[in-house]
Design an enzyme around this catalytic site. Sequence first.
Site, PDB file in Angstrom:
ATOM      1  N   HIS A   1     -57.632 153.756  53.242  1.00  0.00           N
ATOM      2  CA  HIS A   1     -57.025 154.932  52.590  1.00  0.00           C
ATOM      3  C   HIS A   1     -55.527 154.677  52.435  1.00  0.00           C
ATOM      4  CE1 HIS A   1     -55.472 155.802  56.596  1.00  0.00           C
ATOM      5  NE2 HIS A   1     -56.683 155.450  57.023  1.00  0.00           N
TER       6      HIS A   1
ATOM      7  N   GLU B   1     -62.343 156.318  56.039  1.00  0.00           N
ATOM      8  CA  GLU B   1     -61.933 157.332  55.047  1.00  0.00           C
ATOM      9  C   GLU B   1     -62.105 156.843  53.609  1.00  0.00           C
ATOM     10  OE1 GLU B   1     -60.304 156.544  57.780  1.00  0.00           O
ATOM     11  OE2 GLU B   1     -59.745 158.389  58.839  1.00  0.00           O
TER      12      GLU B   1
ATOM     13  N   HIS C   1     -53.352 159.313  55.568  1.00  0.00           N
ATOM     14  CA  HIS C   1     -52.608 159.465  56.828  1.00  0.00           C
ATOM     15  C   HIS C   1     -52.158 158.078  57.268  1.00  0.00           C
ATOM     16  CE1 HIS C   1     -56.640 158.386  58.242  1.00  0.00           C
ATOM     17  NE2 HIS C   1     -56.060 157.911  59.336  1.00  0.00           N
TER      18      HIS C   1
ATOM     19  N   GLU D   1     -51.182 152.092  57.113  1.00  0.00           N
ATOM     20  CA  GLU D   1     -52.042 151.202  57.910  1.00  0.00           C
ATOM     21  C   GLU D   1     -52.282 149.890  57.167  1.00  0.00           C
ATOM     22  OE1 GLU D   1     -55.579 153.460  58.947  1.00  0.00           O
ATOM     23  OE2 GLU D   1     -54.353 155.182  59.495  1.00  0.00           O
TER      24      GLU D   1
ATOM     25  N   ASP E   1     -62.360 150.534  57.907  1.00  0.00           N
ATOM     26  CA  ASP E   1     -62.028 151.923  58.237  1.00  0.00           C
ATOM     27  C   ASP E   1     -63.066 152.814  57.567  1.00  0.00           C
ATOM     28  OD1 ASP E   1     -60.696 154.116  59.254  1.00  0.00           O
ATOM     29  OD2 ASP E   1     -58.798 153.735  58.246  1.00  0.00           O
TER      30      ASP E   1
ATOM     31  N   HIS F   1     -61.997 152.499  62.759  1.00  0.00           N
ATOM     32  CA  HIS F   1     -61.846 153.947  62.574  1.00  0.00           C
ATOM     33  C   HIS F   1     -61.985 154.701  63.894  1.00  0.00           C
ATOM     34  CE1 HIS F   1     -62.103 157.933  60.837  1.00  0.00           C
ATOM     35  NE2 HIS F   1     -63.246 158.133  61.469  1.00  0.00           N
TER      36      HIS F   1
HETATM   37 ZN    ZN Z   1     -59.902 155.937  59.822  1.00  0.00          ZN
END
Ligand code: ZN
Length: 274
Positions: A104, A10, A115, A133, A8, A60
């Site tokens: 994240h 972030e 998020h 996630e 990902d 992502h």
């Molecule tokens: Zn992401």
Amino acid sequence: MKIYMSVDMEGITGLVDHTHVSSDLHNYERSRRIMTEEANAIISSLFTNGSQEVIVNDSHSKMNNLLVELLHPDTQLITGDVKPYSMVQGLDSSFDGVIFAGYHARASVPGVLTHTMIFGVRNMYIDDQPIGELGFNAYVAGYYGVPVLMVAGDDQAALEASQLIDHVTTVAVKTAISRSAAKTLTPAKAKLLLAEAASEALKNRSKVQPLVPPKQPVLRIEFANYGQAEWANLMPGTELIEGTTMVKFEAKDILQAYQAMLVMTELAMHTTFS
Ligand SMILES: [Zn+2]
């Protein structure tokens, strides 16, 4: 040894706000290069330390961020969208371990750019376990009997990982100051730490158990507003829980719960700009 890596954005070194992770904004091109180099640092170490195969899944947004032309030549890249299993596309029982990089923490907790899938999700649960996630993806790996060996991201992602998975190797490449600020390592330093951690993670792999999901999981997603919940509730088999913005789905297994989550969040995004 065959390793699966989901990357990902972030939680990549130095990236802290939407100008870094949105493809139409000015810091994005720098960010995707850092992301690719960071993935390479891990991949190289995996090959050096006994892996024969490393599959990388770009996880992502539109999932076309990693620069294939700069990626380690011996890996294979899963890139683009739509993918039926999104951040864990291609993961199955043939793998010996999983690595999450650039991750994240979940929605509604502190951490850089936290998020869960979309910004309209306030909370997500599998049975009574709050899940982000990282946890959901770890459950899918667990369904296939594959342990998550290593998680890299900010300090809050590292914390979330170690709370969910005993003996997982974590790397915090930055320390969150707020949701859009951090004290960060330099990419040069982070790459060294990530390579070391990947080597450690492989050495410790027999200590890590797969995160086994519940057999018939109940997925609940709490949205930020009622309109998002109404959209998600258009999916057959869901229930909008009265007096809340929570939508519930009783799944036959974690794979079905995962796809239900993808559909519900995708539907909910219809209200993002209105
Ligand atoms: Zn992401």
